[in-house]
Scaffold this active site. Structure first.
Site, PDB file in Angstrom:
ATOM      1  N   SER A 141       0.731  -1.142   0.080  1.00 33.08           N
ATOM      2  CA  SER A 141      -0.049  -0.136  -0.071  1.00 33.08           C
ATOM      3  C   SER A 141       0.904   1.193  -0.161  1.00 33.08           C
ATOM      4  CB  SER A 141      -0.797  -0.011   1.196  1.00 33.08           C
ATOM      5  OG  SER A 141      -1.453   1.315   1.465  1.00 33.08           O
ATOM      6  N   TYR A 154      -2.022  -0.567  10.491  1.00 33.62           N
ATOM      7  CA  TYR A 154      -2.210  -0.977   9.238  1.00 33.62           C
ATOM      8  C   TYR A 154      -0.813  -0.425   8.423  1.00 33.62           C
ATOM      9  CZ  TYR A 154      -3.618  -1.252   4.369  1.00 33.62           C
ATOM     10  OH  TYR A 154      -3.593  -1.496   3.035  1.00 33.62           O
TER      11      TYR A 154
END
Length: 264
Positions: A141, A154
């Site tokens: 990501s 995350y």
């Protein structure tokens, strides 16, 4: 690189990016091994593929159960005799302030996103080394390059993936094994809906950034040619990708911008 009859193993294949990649690889004639926890959703994805009985196999997998990865690799190899590419796509997100996030939630996210991905890759790696070929793909990501509010755990899990797989790439060059880190920006999936809150419950909200983001099928179509080119790092998304470069070259300005930006 032709994908005809290449064996592609995709985790997180029951929805979102993983599902879209399955369809796109299937169109190009690849053989697929689809993994996720939800068997019924894997069956649905398989049924949506052409020539599914011959070219698509289902292998249920829970990334949190790292102790069973060697057995999963043996099952995968039994389907087509080998694996050409492993796409580590499975994972979970988190939406909560760090101060409100229980350690059990931190451990859950790290167990799935980092330890599960590493364990599966390590289990398959000896096969890649023996066959002197292979391609490890990690769907990371932009959060693997910088962090924002509400995503501390995350972002940490994605940063960890970059450190590990950048290092692994250096170790497997001589074995003709490629390692690619893919950094999507906003992609229109249910990632935020399924994200964990600080207490570990489902977030159940679609973020503003994801509502009008790139559809996963478009993402898959753009990604596969870049994987075929064996690029080491790939960025796909919208204007949010500028954050990678702002963080690198003008970090002080970037931090000021992030303070004012809504990231929910």
């Amino acid at each position: 690189m032709t994908l005809q009859k290449k064996v592609i193993w995709i985790t997180g294949a029951s929805s979102g990016i993983g599902e879209a990649l399955a369809y796109e690889f299937n169109k190009k004639g690849a053989h697929l091994i689809l993994s996720a926890r939800r068997i019924e959703e894997l069956e649905r994805v398989k049924e949506n593929c052409s020539d599914s009985e011959e070219s698509v196999k289902i292998l249920p997998l829970d990334l949190a159960e790292t102790h069973g990865m060697n057995d999963k690799v043996l099952e995968a190899l039994a389907y087509f005799g080998h694996v050409d590419m492993l796409i580590n796509n499975g994972g979970i997100s988190q939406r909560s302030y760090a101060v409100d996030t229980q350690m059990s939630t931190v451990r859950r996210v790290m167990e799935v996103n980092f330890f599960g991905t590493v364990a599966l890759t390590k289990a398959l790696l000896p096969t890649f080394i023996e066959q002197k070929s292979g391609h490890v793909v990690v769907i990371s990501s932009v959060m693997g390059k910088f962090g924002t509010k509400f995503r501390s755990t995350y972002a940490a899990s994605k940063h960890a993936l970059h450190g590990y797989f950048d290092s692994l790439r250096q170790e497997v060059y001589d074995h003709n094994i490629d390692v690619t880190l893919v950094c999507p920006g906003y992609i229109k999936t249910d990632v935020t809906i399924n994200a964990l809150t600080g207490s570990g419950e489902k977030y159940n909200k679609m973020s503003k950034g994801h509502k009008n983001a790139m559809p996963p099928d478009e993402f898959a179509k753009k990604l596969i040619p870049k994987l075929a080119a064996r690029k080491e790092e790939i960025y796909l998304g919208g204007a949010e990708l500028m954050g990678v470069y702002l963080k690198r070259f003008v970090p002080k300005l970037f931090n000021k911008i992030l303070k004012r930006v809504s990231v929910t």
